[in-house]
Scaffold this motif. Structure first.
Motif, PDB file in Angstrom:
ATOM      1  N   GLU A 137       0.729  -1.195   0.347  1.00  0.00           N
ATOM      2  CA  GLU A 137       0.043   0.299   0.007  1.00  0.00           C
ATOM      3  C   GLU A 137       0.820   1.054   0.201  1.00  0.00           C
ATOM      4  OE1 GLU A 137      -3.293   0.179   3.227  1.00  0.00           O
ATOM      5  OE2 GLU A 137      -3.837  -1.446   1.944  1.00  0.00           O
ATOM      6  N   GLU A 138       2.259   1.215   0.741  1.00  0.00           N
ATOM      7  CA  GLU A 138       2.510   2.688   0.508  1.00  0.00           C
ATOM      8  C   GLU A 138       3.043   2.811  -0.378  1.00  0.00           C
ATOM      9  OE1 GLU A 138       7.206   3.730   2.477  1.00  0.00           O
ATOM     10  OE2 GLU A 138       6.374   1.947   2.991  1.00  0.00           O
ATOM     11  N   ILE A 139       3.900   1.617  -1.274  1.00  0.00           N
ATOM     12  CA  ILE A 139       3.896   2.386  -2.695  1.00  0.00           C
ATOM     13  C   ILE A 139       3.443   2.545  -3.876  1.00  0.00           C
ATOM     14  CG2 ILE A 139       5.766   1.249  -5.110  1.00  0.00           C
ATOM     15  CD1 ILE A 139       7.138   2.497  -2.230  1.00  0.00           C
ATOM     16  N   ARG A 140       1.824   1.217  -3.317  1.00  0.00           N
ATOM     17  CA  ARG A 140       1.099   2.050  -4.563  1.00  0.00           C
ATOM     18  C   ARG A 140       0.051   3.562  -4.282  1.00  0.00           C
ATOM     19  NH1 ARG A 140      -2.757  -2.134  -3.031  1.00  0.00           N
ATOM     20  NH2 ARG A 140      -4.330  -1.919  -5.034  1.00  0.00           N
ATOM     21  N   THR A 141       0.357   4.695  -2.576  1.00  0.00           N
ATOM     22  CA  THR A 141      -0.113   5.134  -2.614  1.00  0.00           C
ATOM     23  C   THR A 141       0.926   6.011  -3.173  1.00  0.00           C
ATOM     24  OG1 THR A 141      -1.249   4.102  -0.720  1.00  0.00           O
ATOM     25  CG2 THR A 141      -0.959   6.701  -1.054  1.00  0.00           C
ATOM     26  N   ALA A 142       2.022   5.811  -2.727  1.00  0.00           N
ATOM     27  CA  ALA A 142       2.905   6.884  -3.507  1.00  0.00           C
ATOM     28  C   ALA A 142       3.111   6.937  -5.010  1.00  0.00           C
ATOM     29  CB  ALA A 142       4.861   5.895  -2.760  1.00  0.00           C
ATOM     30  N   ALA A 143       3.467   5.942  -5.751  1.00  0.00           N
ATOM     31  CA  ALA A 143       2.685   6.141  -7.199  1.00  0.00           C
ATOM     32  C   ALA A 143       1.758   6.756  -7.321  1.00  0.00           C
ATOM     33  CB  ALA A 143       3.129   5.171  -7.782  1.00  0.00           C
ATOM     34  N   ASN A 144       1.239   6.919  -7.037  1.00  0.00           N
ATOM     35  CA  ASN A 144      -0.441   7.148  -7.157  1.00  0.00           C
ATOM     36  C   ASN A 144      -0.791   9.074  -6.814  1.00  0.00           C
ATOM     37  OD1 ASN A 144      -3.283   7.607  -8.530  1.00  0.00           O
ATOM     38  ND2 ASN A 144      -3.729   6.882  -6.575  1.00  0.00           N
ATOM     39  N   GLY A 145       0.597   9.620  -6.128  1.00  0.00           N
ATOM     40  CA  GLY A 145       0.500  10.991  -5.683  1.00  0.00           C
ATOM     41  C   GLY A 145       0.869  10.915  -4.262  1.00  0.00           C
ATOM     42  N   GLY A 146       0.944  10.205  -3.044  1.00  0.00           N
ATOM     43  CA  GLY A 146       1.402  10.728  -2.155  1.00  0.00           C
ATOM     44  C   GLY A 146       0.050  10.478  -0.701  1.00  0.00           C
ATOM     45  N   VAL A 147      -1.359  10.194  -1.595  1.00  0.00           N
ATOM     46  CA  VAL A 147      -2.120  10.616  -0.580  1.00  0.00           C
ATOM     47  C   VAL A 147      -3.329   9.177  -0.884  1.00  0.00           C
ATOM     48  CG1 VAL A 147      -4.638  12.036  -0.464  1.00  0.00           C
ATOM     49  CG2 VAL A 147      -2.134  12.880  -0.930  1.00  0.00           C
ATOM     50  N   TYR A 148      -3.921   8.799  -1.351  1.00  0.00           N
ATOM     51  CA  TYR A 148      -4.364   7.666  -1.910  1.00  0.00           C
ATOM     52  C   TYR A 148      -4.360   6.869  -2.663  1.00  0.00           C
ATOM     53  CZ  TYR A 148      -8.171  11.764  -0.981  1.00  0.00           C
ATOM     54  OH  TYR A 148      -8.448  13.082  -0.402  1.00  0.00           O
ATOM     55  N   LEU A 149      -4.380   4.957  -2.158  1.00  0.00           N
ATOM     56  CA  LEU A 149      -4.327   4.267  -2.628  1.00  0.00           C
ATOM     57  C   LEU A 149      -5.265   4.288  -5.034  1.00  0.00           C
ATOM     58  CD1 LEU A 149      -4.826   1.540  -0.704  1.00  0.00           C
ATOM     59  CD2 LEU A 149      -2.992   1.960  -2.205  1.00  0.00           C
ATOM     60  N   PRO A 150      -4.662   3.757  -5.454  1.00  0.00           N
ATOM     61  CA  PRO A 150      -5.091   3.485  -6.985  1.00  0.00           C
ATOM     62  C   PRO A 150      -6.761   2.879  -6.587  1.00  0.00           C
ATOM     63  CG  PRO A 150      -3.309   2.537  -6.447  1.00  0.00           C
ATOM     64  CD  PRO A 150      -2.807   3.137  -5.164  1.00  0.00           C
ATOM     65  N   ASP A 151      -7.123   3.546  -7.793  1.00  0.00           N
ATOM     66  CA  ASP A 151      -8.247   2.465  -7.813  1.00  0.00           C
ATOM     67  C   ASP A 151      -8.505   1.904  -9.219  1.00  0.00           C
ATOM     68  OD1 ASP A 151      -8.964   4.279  -9.358  1.00  0.00           O
ATOM     69  OD2 ASP A 151     -10.979   5.339  -8.362  1.00  0.00           O
ATOM     70  N   GLY A 152      -7.061   1.573  -9.749  1.00  0.00           N
ATOM     71  CA  GLY A 152      -7.291   1.072 -11.093  1.00  0.00           C
ATOM     72  C   GLY A 152      -8.142   2.647 -11.939  1.00  0.00           C
ATOM     73  N   THR A 153      -8.657   3.567 -12.082  1.00  0.00           N
ATOM     74  CA  THR A 153      -9.148   4.688 -12.812  1.00  0.00           C
ATOM     75  C   THR A 153      -8.180   5.619 -13.124  1.00  0.00           C
ATOM     76  OG1 THR A 153     -10.051   6.075 -11.570  1.00  0.00           O
ATOM     77  CG2 THR A 153     -11.752   4.099 -12.617  1.00  0.00           C
ATOM     78  N   GLU A 154      -7.100   5.418 -13.363  1.00  0.00           N
ATOM     79  CA  GLU A 154      -5.960   6.826 -13.032  1.00  0.00           C
ATOM     80  C   GLU A 154      -4.823   6.896 -14.783  1.00  0.00           C
ATOM     81  OE1 GLU A 154      -6.519   5.240  -8.836  1.00  0.00           O
ATOM     82  OE2 GLU A 154      -5.470   4.221 -10.709  1.00  0.00           O
ATOM     83  N   THR A 155      -5.200   7.671 -14.679  1.00  0.00           N
ATOM     84  CA  THR A 155      -4.520   7.649 -15.678  1.00  0.00           C
ATOM     85  C   THR A 155      -2.841   8.244 -16.181  1.00  0.00           C
ATOM     86  OG1 THR A 155      -5.686  10.358 -16.421  1.00  0.00           O
ATOM     87  CG2 THR A 155      -6.396   8.348 -17.080  1.00  0.00           C
ATOM     88  N   THR A 156      -2.428   8.780 -14.896  1.00  0.00           N
ATOM     89  CA  THR A 156      -1.722   9.344 -14.056  1.00  0.00           C
ATOM     90  C   THR A 156      -0.413   8.759 -13.401  1.00  0.00           C
ATOM     91  OG1 THR A 156      -2.325  11.300 -13.422  1.00  0.00           O
ATOM     92  CG2 THR A 156      -2.181  12.277 -15.411  1.00  0.00           C
TER      93      THR A 156
END
Length: 308
Positions: A137-156
């Motif tokens: 969760e730490e790295i997935r959140t960091a790769a998603n801007g550092g606040v929220y876990l990704p939900d699969g809809t991210e484009t960046t």
């Protein structure tokens, strides 16, 4: 095998008393059918180093989802590709070699993999622990801007550079990831490095310190090496053999010491606690040591040798 398993030195102690491979997590994820992150492993060498590669291919190499050796000579039997680069093929020009290697990986493998790890031909990786960390969760959140876990809809994606952080000459404004244990990038970092960084920064520099150069280029674009310590302050990427870290003690005044490692290190622990239990990488692993660490890590030593 007998000597590798029965020798009770500090390498043995670190690998059996402290470090472990999280096979339970890996098994659980495989059984769940969940999508796993794909890891591409890249090793750099020269033709004289080709005899070292079979040890990697017979141990941790096949655990990567993709594997390639960047060399000055193509040899399909070991996965080696001749990487053409600016300047001579020499130690003092590794920066140009690594620039070309990363460009080659981006052109040929960017779409197929999620993470990319590079290191030399004396690198030892525990791929299950690397995957555990990258999927945390730490790295997935960091790769998603550092606040929220990704939900699969991210484009960046936020660029991440992971490895063993060093402060050059103790300067906390000049932090880089040591090339010894290698460093790991996500897709966003690789794309940024190749398409913008290489074009605009230090394109013709001639130096051996590719690790500091990668950090300098990414720093120009506001990407800094991520702190990869675990929650207890243990390091995940190690610049030396396990036994070195098991026995190492800092000098009384690290920042004014002649010990470069003490001066460059950032708030490290001493002894066994230096290494995270789920350590990812070790360096200076040569010859039979590669298979020895692999046997210790994956409990491949016969029972009678372990009880000797």
């Amino acid at each position: 095998m007998k000597n590798a398993c029965t020798l009770r030195d500090n390498n043995y102690r670190m690998m059996k008393e402290r470090v472990f491979v999280d096979m339970d997590y890996d098994k659980k994820m495989v059984e769940s059918g969940a999508k796993r992150d794909k890891i591409f492993c890249l090793v750099y060498t020269i033709d004289k180093g080709h005899p070292k590669i079979p040890n990697i291919r017979e141990t941790w190499g096949p655990k990567c989802d993709g594997f390639m050796v960047g060399s000055n000579k193509t040899d399909p039997s070991i996965g080696a590709v001749n990487i053409v680069h600016e300047g001579p093929e020499e130690y003092n020009n590794i920066w140009q070699k690594v620039r070309s290697m990363w460009s080659y990986i981006y052109d040929n493998y960017y779409e197929k993999y999620d993470w990319f790890h590079i290191g030399g031909d004396d690198l030892f990786l525990l791929i299950e622990n690397l995957r555990y960390y990258l999927e945390s969760e730490e790295i997935r959140t960091a790769a998603n801007g550092g606040v929220y876990l990704p939900d699969g809809t991210e484009t960046t994606q936020t660029p991440l550079l992971l490895g063993r952080r060093f402060a050059y000459m103790g300067d906390m404004n000049d932090i880089f990831d040591s090339g010894g244990s290698g460093y790991t990038m996500n897709k966003a970092a690789l794309k940024l490095l190749v398409t913008e960084g290489f074009t605009n920064y230090f394109p013709h520099a001639h130096t051996f310190s590719e690790d500091t150069m990668v950090a300098k280029v990414l720093r120009k674009m506001s990407v800094l090496p991520y702190d990869t310590k675990d929650d207890d302050g243990g390091e995940r990427y190690m610049p030396f053999l396990p036994g070195h870290h098991y026995g190492y003690r800092l000098p009384p005044d690290p920042k004014n010491s002649k010990d470069w490692y003490a001066k460059y290190s950032i708030n490290i622990k001493e002894g066994p606690e230096h290494c995270s239990p789920r350590s990812i990488a070790f360096h200076y692993v040569k010859d039979d040591m590669m298979k020895r660490l692999f046997s210790l890590a994956y409990n491949l030593c016969p029972k009678e040798y372990m009880e000797a």
